[in-house]
Design a protein around this motif. Structure first.
Motif, PDB file in Angstrom:
ATOM      1  N   UNK A  77      -7.666  10.371  16.020  1.00  0.00           N
ATOM      2  CA  UNK A  77      -6.437  10.161  16.346  1.00  0.00           C
ATOM      3  C   UNK A  77      -5.556  11.492  16.508  1.00  0.00           C
ATOM      4  N   UNK A  78      -5.719  12.385  15.240  1.00  0.00           N
ATOM      5  CA  UNK A  78      -4.912  13.412  15.308  1.00  0.00           C
ATOM      6  C   UNK A  78      -5.209  14.638  16.131  1.00  0.00           C
ATOM      7  N   UNK A  79      -6.374  14.753  16.783  1.00  0.00           N
ATOM      8  CA  UNK A  79      -6.754  15.864  17.607  1.00  0.00           C
ATOM      9  C   UNK A  79      -5.673  16.290  18.719  1.00  0.00           C
ATOM     10  N   UNK A 139       0.745  -1.296  -0.109  1.00  0.00           N
ATOM     11  CA  UNK A 139       0.025   0.034  -0.120  1.00  0.00           C
ATOM     12  C   UNK A 139       0.879   1.218   0.148  1.00  0.00           C
ATOM     13  N   UNK A 140       0.568   2.201  -1.029  1.00  0.00           N
ATOM     14  CA  UNK A 140       1.455   3.524  -1.251  1.00  0.00           C
ATOM     15  C   UNK A 140       0.352   4.543  -1.006  1.00  0.00           C
ATOM     16  N   UNK A 141       0.558   5.410   0.016  1.00  0.00           N
ATOM     17  CA  UNK A 141      -0.519   6.539   0.409  1.00  0.00           C
ATOM     18  C   UNK A 141       0.087   7.832   0.685  1.00  0.00           C
ATOM     19  N   UNK A 142      -0.478   8.977   0.581  1.00  0.00           N
ATOM     20  CA  UNK A 142      -0.333  10.139   1.542  1.00  0.00           C
ATOM     21  C   UNK A 142      -1.377  10.625   2.137  1.00  0.00           C
ATOM     22  N   UNK A 143      -1.085  11.724   2.906  1.00  0.00           N
ATOM     23  CA  UNK A 143      -2.059  12.249   3.877  1.00  0.00           C
ATOM     24  C   UNK A 143      -1.841  13.933   3.924  1.00  0.00           C
ATOM     25  N   UNK A 144      -2.966  14.615   3.597  1.00  0.00           N
ATOM     26  CA  UNK A 144      -2.704  15.965   3.727  1.00  0.00           C
ATOM     27  C   UNK A 144      -3.472  16.678   4.916  1.00  0.00           C
ATOM     28  N   UNK A 145      -2.477  17.592   5.781  1.00  0.00           N
ATOM     29  CA  UNK A 145      -2.825  17.929   6.806  1.00  0.00           C
ATOM     30  C   UNK A 145      -2.274  19.139   6.920  1.00  0.00           C
ATOM     31  N   UNK A 146      -3.022  20.118   8.129  1.00  0.00           N
ATOM     32  CA  UNK A 146      -2.494  21.540   8.277  1.00  0.00           C
ATOM     33  C   UNK A 146      -2.775  21.570   9.866  1.00  0.00           C
ATOM     34  N   UNK A 147      -2.020  22.393  10.409  1.00  0.00           N
ATOM     35  CA  UNK A 147      -2.037  22.905  11.942  1.00  0.00           C
ATOM     36  C   UNK A 147      -3.264  23.737  12.192  1.00  0.00           C
ATOM     37  N   UNK A 148      -4.182  23.300  13.173  1.00  0.00           N
ATOM     38  CA  UNK A 148      -5.466  23.570  13.528  1.00  0.00           C
ATOM     39  C   UNK A 148      -5.282  24.455  14.892  1.00  0.00           C
ATOM     40  N   UNK A 149      -4.594  23.704  15.976  1.00  0.00           N
ATOM     41  CA  UNK A 149      -4.473  24.223  17.260  1.00  0.00           C
ATOM     42  C   UNK A 149      -2.877  24.337  17.521  1.00  0.00           C
ATOM     43  N   UNK A 150      -2.572  25.638  17.358  1.00  0.00           N
ATOM     44  CA  UNK A 150      -1.034  26.179  17.294  1.00  0.00           C
ATOM     45  C   UNK A 150      -0.397  25.639  18.841  1.00  0.00           C
ATOM     46  N   UNK A 151      -1.149  25.729  19.809  1.00  0.00           N
ATOM     47  CA  UNK A 151      -0.687  25.478  20.981  1.00  0.00           C
ATOM     48  C   UNK A 151      -0.443  24.154  21.356  1.00  0.00           C
ATOM     49  N   UNK A 152      -1.611  23.473  21.121  1.00  0.00           N
ATOM     50  CA  UNK A 152      -1.595  22.011  21.204  1.00  0.00           C
ATOM     51  C   UNK A 152      -0.326  21.384  20.216  1.00  0.00           C
TER      52      UNK A 152
END
Length: 293
Positions: A160-162, A92-105
């Motif tokens: 899981x990323x929260x 399996x080959x994959x990628x995930x797109x993400x961005x910072x939501x809570x800067x302090x956390x």
């Protein structure tokens, strides 16, 4: 005088340096979180003070700024072997797109280090892949069910990323490869299954076609029968009306009626070249033909 001039120059440079230390610029691709004496500055509601793009002011020396990238970022990795429900492995080959939501956390969890994000997020993706692929058969994961698998993995990653302070925007599986030794057998089973589905659809289509044809034939025969019935009724009504008119005419002037009917008979007989009549000259048929004034 020269000494005073030097003092003023030094004083001016000191002032410029202090002013320089009192301001900083935040690029439009980033936001900043200020730290006072190495600790994050918190507001009255115990949240960090976030500075947005533009020219910002700070206390020199004692205040510093940590910059956070607000752009969409990509987590890519080398392909992994993931087991399916039958304990058969797929590549399996994959990628995930993400961005910072809570800067302090995010700062507390990763210290604003990209390498730390990859270190923490990659196992979560791997666990989600194994959990979801473990519910599916080998044929299901290489078929059209892939979109549903990606959606469920993305939903699991969002939860899981929260605790990392990031938002999972998208998750895509780029490629799923089968081991060489099972690839042909899997494709053959899939082809056989698709053929059965196609035959079932074809049979249903033919059955529906026959039903529609039978219904159309029945409707056409019914419509024709109703039309013939109406035609016979109308023809009977017309004949009755004609007979009534003939009867009324005959009752008013029998002699004229007989003369008219004889003319009609002459017209019918003599206009057809194939008619052959063998009649005596004094036959009743020539009653009006030979009649003198």
């Amino acid at each position: 005088m020269q000494s005073n001039h030097k003092v003023l120059t030094v004083f001016g440079l000191v002032i410029l340096f202090i002013l320089y230390c009192c301001f900083y610029t935040v690029d439009q691709r980033y936001v900043a979180m200020e730290k006072f004496l190495g600790r994050v500055k918190l507001s009255s509601n115990n949240r960090p003070i976030i500075k947005y793009p533009g020219l910002q002011m700070k206390l020199p020396i004692v205040t510093s700024a940590v910059l956070f990238d607000t752009r969409l970022q990509t987590l890519g990795s080398s392909p992994e072997w993931i087991p399916t429900k039958e304990q058969k492995f797929v590549y399996v080959d994959y990628f995930v797109k993400w961005r910072i939501k809570d800067f302090y956390k995010f700062y507390l969890a990763t210290d604003n280090q990209s390498a730390r994000v990859i270190e923490l997020l990659k196992p979560k993706v791997s666990d989600s892949l194994k959990a979801e692929f473990g519910k599916k058969s080998l044929e299901e994961v290489v078929s059209e069910d892939r979109a549903n698998i990606m959606l469920k993995i993305r939903e699991a990653l969002i939860l899981k990323a929260q605790n990392l302070g990031i938002e999972i925007v998208d998750m895509r599986i780029k490629r799923i490869d089968l081991p060489e030794k099972v690839r042909e057998s899997v494709y053959n089973r899939m082809s056989t299954k698709r053929q059965k589905v196609a035959n079932a659809h074809r049979y249903e289509g033919q059955k529906k076609s026959e039903e529609l044809k039978a219904e159309a034939d029945f409707n056409s025969k019914r419509i024709i029968a109703e039309a013939n019935k109406k035609a016979e009724i109308m023809r009977g009504d017309a004949d009755a009306k004609a007979a009534s008119i003939y009867s009324q005419s005959y009752g008013r002037d029998p002699e004229f009626y007989q003369f008219y009917r004889s003319l009609s008979a002459y017209d019918t007989v003599f206009n057809n070249n194939n008619n052959i009549l063998v009649l005596a000259p004094d036959s009743e048929f020539f009653k009006y033909f030979n009649k003198q004034k």
